[in-house]
Design a protein around this motif. Sequence first.
Motif, PDB file in Angstrom:
ATOM      1  N   ASP A   1      89.323  25.264  26.051  1.00  0.00           N
ATOM      2  CA  ASP A   1      89.605  25.511  27.465  1.00  0.00           C
ATOM      3  C   ASP A   1      90.074  26.947  27.661  1.00  0.00           C
ATOM      4  O   ASP A   1      90.782  27.508  26.823  1.00  0.00           O
ATOM      5  CB  ASP A   1      90.695  24.580  27.990  1.00  0.00           C
ATOM      6  N   LYS A   2      89.691  27.540  28.794  1.00  0.00           N
ATOM      7  CA  LYS A   2      90.166  28.854  29.207  1.00  0.00           C
ATOM      8  C   LYS A   2      91.280  28.628  30.214  1.00  0.00           C
ATOM      9  O   LYS A   2      91.114  27.852  31.161  1.00  0.00           O
ATOM     10  CB  LYS A   2      89.053  29.672  29.855  1.00  0.00           C
ATOM     11  N   VAL A   3      92.419  29.275  30.003  1.00  0.00           N
ATOM     12  CA  VAL A   3      93.559  29.123  30.913  1.00  0.00           C
ATOM     13  C   VAL A   3      94.123  30.495  31.252  1.00  0.00           C
ATOM     14  O   VAL A   3      94.031  31.426  30.461  1.00  0.00           O
ATOM     15  CB  VAL A   3      94.668  28.233  30.303  1.00  0.00           C
ATOM     16  N   LYS A   4      94.688  30.603  32.444  1.00  0.00           N
ATOM     17  CA  LYS A   4      95.325  31.851  32.848  1.00  0.00           C
ATOM     18  C   LYS A   4      96.828  31.720  32.662  1.00  0.00           C
ATOM     19  O   LYS A   4      97.443  30.766  33.159  1.00  0.00           O
ATOM     20  CB  LYS A   4      95.003  32.183  34.302  1.00  0.00           C
ATOM     21  N   ILE A   5      97.396  32.660  31.932  1.00  0.00           N
ATOM     22  CA  ILE A   5      98.839  32.683  31.693  1.00  0.00           C
ATOM     23  C   ILE A   5      99.519  33.250  32.937  1.00  0.00           C
ATOM     24  O   ILE A   5      99.094  34.283  33.465  1.00  0.00           O
ATOM     25  CB  ILE A   5      99.182  33.547  30.459  1.00  0.00           C
ATOM     26  N   ARG A   6     100.562  32.590  33.393  1.00  0.00           N
ATOM     27  CA  ARG A   6     101.283  33.060  34.579  1.00  0.00           C
ATOM     28  C   ARG A   6     101.875  34.441  34.351  1.00  0.00           C
ATOM     29  O   ARG A   6     102.160  34.834  33.226  1.00  0.00           O
ATOM     30  CB  ARG A   6     102.422  32.095  34.912  1.00  0.00           C
ATOM     31  N   LYS A   7     102.118  35.150  35.424  1.00  0.00           N
ATOM     32  CA  LYS A   7     102.738  36.468  35.340  1.00  0.00           C
ATOM     33  C   LYS A   7     104.206  36.321  34.949  1.00  0.00           C
ATOM     34  O   LYS A   7     104.876  35.359  35.325  1.00  0.00           O
ATOM     35  CB  LYS A   7     102.590  37.206  36.661  1.00  0.00           C
TER      36      LYS A   7
ATOM     37  N   CYS B   1     100.526  37.718  29.762  1.00  0.00           N
ATOM     38  CA  CYS B   1     100.764  37.320  31.153  1.00  0.00           C
ATOM     39  C   CYS B   1      99.692  37.890  32.068  1.00  0.00           C
ATOM     40  O   CYS B   1      99.309  39.056  31.968  1.00  0.00           O
ATOM     41  CB  CYS B   1     102.133  37.780  31.614  1.00  0.00           C
ATOM     42  N   GLY B   2      99.174  37.031  32.939  1.00  0.00           N
ATOM     43  CA  GLY B   2      98.143  37.415  33.886  1.00  0.00           C
ATOM     44  C   GLY B   2      96.737  37.426  33.308  1.00  0.00           C
ATOM     45  O   GLY B   2      95.772  37.679  34.026  1.00  0.00           O
ATOM     46  N   LYS B   3      96.604  37.149  32.018  1.00  0.00           N
ATOM     47  CA  LYS B   3      95.298  37.172  31.359  1.00  0.00           C
ATOM     48  C   LYS B   3      94.759  35.761  31.154  1.00  0.00           C
ATOM     49  O   LYS B   3      95.507  34.794  31.098  1.00  0.00           O
ATOM     50  CB  LYS B   3      95.398  37.863  30.004  1.00  0.00           C
ATOM     51  N   ILE B   4      93.440  35.681  31.015  1.00  0.00           N
ATOM     52  CA  ILE B   4      92.791  34.409  30.686  1.00  0.00           C
ATOM     53  C   ILE B   4      92.656  34.351  29.169  1.00  0.00           C
ATOM     54  O   ILE B   4      92.178  35.294  28.539  1.00  0.00           O
ATOM     55  CB  ILE B   4      91.425  34.296  31.367  1.00  0.00           C
ATOM     56  N   VAL B   5      93.125  33.251  28.584  1.00  0.00           N
ATOM     57  CA  VAL B   5      93.086  33.062  27.131  1.00  0.00           C
ATOM     58  C   VAL B   5      92.377  31.750  26.805  1.00  0.00           C
ATOM     59  O   VAL B   5      92.173  30.912  27.670  1.00  0.00           O
ATOM     60  CB  VAL B   5      94.510  33.068  26.523  1.00  0.00           C
ATOM     61  N   THR B   6      92.034  31.588  25.531  1.00  0.00           N
ATOM     62  CA  THR B   6      91.318  30.396  25.068  1.00  0.00           C
ATOM     63  C   THR B   6      92.241  29.547  24.198  1.00  0.00           C
ATOM     64  O   THR B   6      92.865  30.065  23.267  1.00  0.00           O
ATOM     65  CB  THR B   6      90.091  30.811  24.228  1.00  0.00           C
ATOM     66  N   ILE B   7      92.320  28.263  24.501  1.00  0.00           N
ATOM     67  CA  ILE B   7      93.104  27.341  23.682  1.00  0.00           C
ATOM     68  C   ILE B   7      92.405  27.189  22.334  1.00  0.00           C
ATOM     69  O   ILE B   7      91.244  26.784  22.272  1.00  0.00           O
ATOM     70  CB  ILE B   7      93.255  25.963  24.357  1.00  0.00           C
ATOM     71  N   GLN B   8      93.106  27.523  21.256  1.00  0.00           N
ATOM     72  CA  GLN B   8      92.530  27.422  19.913  1.00  0.00           C
ATOM     73  C   GLN B   8      92.961  26.135  19.215  1.00  0.00           C
ATOM     74  O   GLN B   8      92.198  25.545  18.447  1.00  0.00           O
ATOM     75  CB  GLN B   8      92.965  28.622  19.068  1.00  0.00           C
TER      76      GLN B   8
END
Length: 67
Positions: free
Chosen positions: A7-13, A44-51
């Motif tokens: 899943d791709k998720v955006k980390i809150r600021k 923060c503020g970036k889209i990351v991938t759950i590994q």
Amino acid sequence: MKYKVGDKVKIRKWDDMASDFGVDACGDIKLPEIFFTKEMEEFCGKIVTIQERNVDLDGEEYYEILE
């Protein structure tokens, strides 16, 4: 299960989380039951991938990210 591997998720600021949860003496966000350290602010503020999805002894989920 809130998220799954891939899943791709955006980390809150950072400022949003600090405003909602506060900051401890070490400068880390005081999230309930987990930690979000100052070193993690770069995400923060970036889209990351759950590994990887993990579950602790209390049944709480936490995640590792690919980035």
